[in-house]
Design an enzyme around this catalytic site. Structure first.
Site, PDB file in Angstrom:
ATOM      1  N   ARG A  38       0.804  -1.223   0.000  1.00 54.68           N
ATOM      2  CA  ARG A  38       0.000   0.000   0.000  1.00 54.68           C
ATOM      3  C   ARG A  38       0.837   1.273   0.000  1.00 54.68           C
ATOM      4  O   ARG A  38       0.305   2.365  -0.186  1.00 54.68           O
ATOM      5  CB  ARG A  38      -0.960  -0.012   1.188  1.00 54.68           C
ATOM      6  CG  ARG A  38      -2.068  -1.053   0.981  1.00 54.68           C
ATOM      7  CD  ARG A  38      -3.126  -1.056   2.058  1.00 54.68           C
ATOM      8  NE  ARG A  38      -3.562   0.267   2.448  1.00 54.68           N
ATOM      9  CZ  ARG A  38      -3.800   0.632   3.704  1.00 54.68           C
ATOM     10  NH1 ARG A  38      -3.639  -0.207   4.695  1.00 54.68           N
ATOM     11  NH2 ARG A  38      -4.208   1.853   3.975  1.00 54.68           N
ATOM     12  N   ASN A  39       2.147   1.145   0.200  1.00 50.70           N
ATOM     13  CA  ASN A  39       3.002   2.327   0.135  1.00 50.70           C
ATOM     14  C   ASN A  39       3.075   2.758  -1.328  1.00 50.70           C
ATOM     15  O   ASN A  39       3.310   1.939  -2.209  1.00 50.70           O
ATOM     16  CB  ASN A  39       4.394   2.030   0.691  1.00 50.70           C
ATOM     17  CG  ASN A  39       5.192   3.299   0.887  1.00 50.70           C
ATOM     18  OD1 ASN A  39       5.469   4.021  -0.059  1.00 50.70           O
ATOM     19  ND2 ASN A  39       5.573   3.569   2.124  1.00 50.70           N
ATOM     20  N   GLN A  40       2.893   4.039  -1.572  1.00 49.39           N
ATOM     21  CA  GLN A  40       2.817   4.559  -2.942  1.00 49.39           C
ATOM     22  C   GLN A  40       4.171   4.964  -3.519  1.00 49.39           C
ATOM     23  O   GLN A  40       4.234   5.499  -4.621  1.00 49.39           O
ATOM     24  CB  GLN A  40       1.871   5.758  -2.971  1.00 49.39           C
ATOM     25  CG  GLN A  40       0.457   5.401  -2.550  1.00 49.39           C
ATOM     26  CD  GLN A  40      -0.431   6.627  -2.414  1.00 49.39           C
ATOM     27  OE1 GLN A  40       0.017   7.709  -2.027  1.00 49.39           O
ATOM     28  NE2 GLN A  40      -1.700   6.454  -2.724  1.00 49.39           N
ATOM     29  N   PHE A  41       5.252   4.695  -2.814  1.00 54.60           N
ATOM     30  CA  PHE A  41       6.569   5.165  -3.241  1.00 54.60           C
ATOM     31  C   PHE A  41       6.910   4.787  -4.685  1.00 54.60           C
ATOM     32  O   PHE A  41       7.264   5.648  -5.483  1.00 54.60           O
ATOM     33  CB  PHE A  41       7.661   4.640  -2.295  1.00 54.60           C
ATOM     34  CG  PHE A  41       9.033   5.067  -2.720  1.00 54.60           C
ATOM     35  CD1 PHE A  41       9.514   6.318  -2.361  1.00 54.60           C
ATOM     36  CD2 PHE A  41       9.843   4.251  -3.488  1.00 54.60           C
ATOM     37  CE1 PHE A  41      10.778   6.741  -2.764  1.00 54.60           C
ATOM     38  CE2 PHE A  41      11.100   4.660  -3.893  1.00 54.60           C
ATOM     39  CZ  PHE A  41      11.562   5.912  -3.530  1.00 54.60           C
ATOM     40  N   SER A 137       4.954   9.019   1.141  1.00 54.90           N
ATOM     41  CA  SER A 137       4.339   8.030   0.251  1.00 54.90           C
ATOM     42  C   SER A 137       3.581   6.968   1.031  1.00 54.90           C
ATOM     43  O   SER A 137       2.920   6.112   0.448  1.00 54.90           O
ATOM     44  CB  SER A 137       5.417   7.363  -0.607  1.00 54.90           C
ATOM     45  OG  SER A 137       6.314   6.615   0.199  1.00 54.90           O
TER      46      SER A 137
END
Length: 168
Positions: A38-41, A137
């Site tokens: 789920r981290n958008q990095f 992020s």
């Protein structure tokens, strides 16, 4: 229990370094930067540089990132923490930023992934680097939509000016 962070990712051509705070539980378990799904990095950086990084295997992500002159590291070398939230970090030890000049001779800009890591911007700026604090992020940062984050990440990763700017 004290947790240890990762080694920096970068090379002699790295001109931009993105510093997070400290790897989360999923990242530590996978031994990969920004491993939580789920981290958008990887989506943010990939969109900013025109590469589908989130679709690639981890080693390929790093290869493409380095091809664009971008490296990764964290501000903390070690800490104690339950879970993954920055607010739970205790007894933190910062990384040795004195190595930046020798390890990354082309480095000009350091971007911070969120406010926690951004607390180190004055230290890095005093060493002569342009600094930017980007919106985190992390999925926990729901104040901005992906598109709002992307506009800021794209703008700050693709422009090469030298003034110091903070993003909230």
């Amino acid at each position: 229990m004290t947790l240890a962070g990762f080694e920096p990712i970068g090379d002699h051509a790295t001109h931009t370094l993105i510093l997070g705070s400290f790897p989360g539980v999923a990242s530590l378990a996978a031994a990969q930067y920004y491993a939580h799904p789920r981290n958008q990095f990887w989506r943010l950086v990939g969109a900013a540089i025109g590469e589908p990084l989130h679709e690639l295997a981890y080693d390929d992500r790093l290869t493409r990132l380095l091809a664009h002159g971008i490296g990764l590291w964290d501000v903390l070398a070690a800490c104690e923490r339950e879970g993954s939230l920055d607010s739970a970090i205790r007894h933190a030890s910062p990384n040795d930023f004195a190595v930046l000049h020798t390890r990354f001779p082309a480095l000009r800009r350091v971007c911070f992934n969120g406010k926690t890591s951004g607390r180190f911007a004055p230290v890095i700026g005093a060493a002569g680097y342009a600094t930017r604090v980007l919106p985190s992020s992390s999925a926990a940062n729901a104040m901005l939509s992906f598109d709002q984050k992307l506009r800021l990440w794209r703008d700050l990763l693709t422009h090469d000016d030298t003034d110091q700017t903070r993003v909230r």
